[in-house]
Design a protein around this motif. Sequence first.
Motif, PDB file in Angstrom:
ATOM      1  N   THR A 341      39.287  31.849  37.039  1.00 26.67           N
ATOM      2  CA  THR A 341      38.375  32.817  36.446  1.00 26.67           C
ATOM      3  C   THR A 341      38.418  32.682  34.940  1.00 26.67           C
ATOM      4  N   ASP A 343      37.702  35.469  33.082  1.00 28.91           N
ATOM      5  CA  ASP A 343      37.772  36.809  32.483  1.00 28.91           C
ATOM      6  C   ASP A 343      39.225  37.264  32.348  1.00 28.91           C
ATOM      7  N   ASP A 344      39.403  38.419  31.752  1.00 29.31           N
ATOM      8  CA  ASP A 344      40.758  38.915  31.483  1.00 29.31           C
ATOM      9  C   ASP A 344      41.092  40.091  32.385  1.00 29.31           C
ATOM     10  N   SER A 345      40.545  40.094  33.576  1.00 29.87           N
ATOM     11  CA  SER A 345      40.715  41.287  34.409  1.00 29.87           C
ATOM     12  C   SER A 345      42.055  41.315  35.151  1.00 29.87           C
ATOM     13  N   GLY A 346      42.979  40.418  34.820  1.00 30.02           N
ATOM     14  CA  GLY A 346      44.293  40.459  35.433  1.00 30.02           C
ATOM     15  C   GLY A 346      44.380  39.569  36.654  1.00 30.02           C
ATOM     16  N   PRO A 347      45.566  39.585  37.300  1.00 32.62           N
ATOM     17  CA  PRO A 347      45.793  38.663  38.424  1.00 32.62           C
ATOM     18  C   PRO A 347      44.829  38.910  39.574  1.00 32.62           C
ATOM     19  N   GLN A 348      44.461  37.800  40.237  1.00 32.05           N
ATOM     20  CA  GLN A 348      43.567  37.883  41.394  1.00 32.05           C
ATOM     21  C   GLN A 348      44.342  37.546  42.652  1.00 32.05           C
TER      22      GLN A 348
END
Length: 382
Positions: A341, A343-348
């Motif tokens: 990814t 983006d910086d939305s955290g771990p997936q």
Amino acid sequence: MSKTPGRSPQRGAAPPRPRVTVLGAGSWGTTFAKVLADGGSDVTLWARRPELAKEIREAKRNSDYLPGVNLPLAVTATSDVAAALAGAQMVFVSIPSQSLRQNLVEIKSLIPDGVPVISLMKGVEKGTGLRMSEVLEQVLEIDRDRIAVASGPNLALEIAKEQPTAAVVSSTSIETAEAVAKVATNRYFRSFINTDVIGTEFGGVLKNLIAVAIGIVDGVGYGENTKASIITRGLVEMTDFAVAYGGHPETLAGLAGLGDLIATSGSSLSRNNTAGRLLGQGYSFADVVKSMQQTAEGLASVAPVLALARAKGVDMPICRQVSEVLAGTLDPKDIAPHLTTDDDSGPQGERTLDAKQDNGRGAFRRSLQRAFDQLRNRGRSS
Ligand SMILES: NC(=O)C1=CN([C@@H]2O[C@H](COP(=O)(O)OP(=O)(O)OC[C@H]3O[C@@H](n4cnc5c(N)ncnc54)[C@H](O)[C@@H]3O)[C@@H](O)[C@H]2O)C=CC1
Ligand SMILES: O=C(CO)COP(=O)(O)O
């Protein structure tokens, strides 16, 4: 086998050899002609250049594309496309994807009525985003059940040297797939069948893009962890995309998906991998195109694939980065940090199938549907 003069035909004599035509005498068309001839067919290859047709016909060699390989006596060639197609019982097509439409327009009236037409190509058409079987159907205006595609881990030079491998022949008609697989099988080449044309065809297209990404990584000088990560996440991208367009996830786990991805990503024989390596070494897209002697379909497919992905809301971070490297907007050495990814939305979570579309139940439902389709198709022939 030569006949003994003067003897009457014996019981159990060999059936007549199918007469098949292959359009395109590049590395794959010529290799596939050998596969078919070694499987028991008489094969006519159409080459654009008369001097190449002459070399194949007289010397049984195609030294530009398959140096050192002797072609079977049952392969002949001509640059006259009408002569190549006259009397063909099956027509195999192996020319670069972006030139298919133009060629078909010119030869449409020459294709014998009712014969199967098989795509050996692995690209999508720029501008329309159509798969090669869709271009065949649209331009030739023939029944979809007459069309098949063949795909798998099939690096031409290895097969021309008779190293064993397998492929899958796919058609919406199981009878067509069976008939084509029968002639496209010999002691070193085995054709399986399925009815998932979408998954089979997209597998071949998409692995080219991932192979370019792996080539970039090779060119930059990164090692096995990076490549394994890209192959694994690349397969997820391939599966998400194919499923969004109606393909079966099992197909992407098979020869036309994972199988071809492994072969193409791991081999310096791959033109897509080679193109990627040059990009990773810092050459520009224009320089790479200039230096390629053969077709690297992934370079032309990346834009239409990303447009198709956007249309279905499928995220393809690896393919996107390949297109950015091609455009010169991403430094090849930055390809790795964006594996999953940007983006910086955290771990997936590590999702290996598209949970949104599949939710565990989709694959099961599709395999039931496939079994049903196959039964229905068989029923048609009985
Ligand atoms: N080479 C391989 O190992 C494999 C290739 N394929 C697929 O087969 C297709 C053909 O690839 P290759 O034979 O490898 O390419 P190639 O670059 O070796 O040969 C392409 C052939 O098409 C001809 N050609 C070029 N432009 C043309 C045009 N405008 N009209 C008619 N003919 C034209 C060339 O003269 C050449 O004979 C591609 O879609 C490729 O992805 C699939 C499996 C294996
Ligand atoms: O499709 C292929 C192997 O299955 C050939 O790959 P390349 O077109 O990258 O050489």
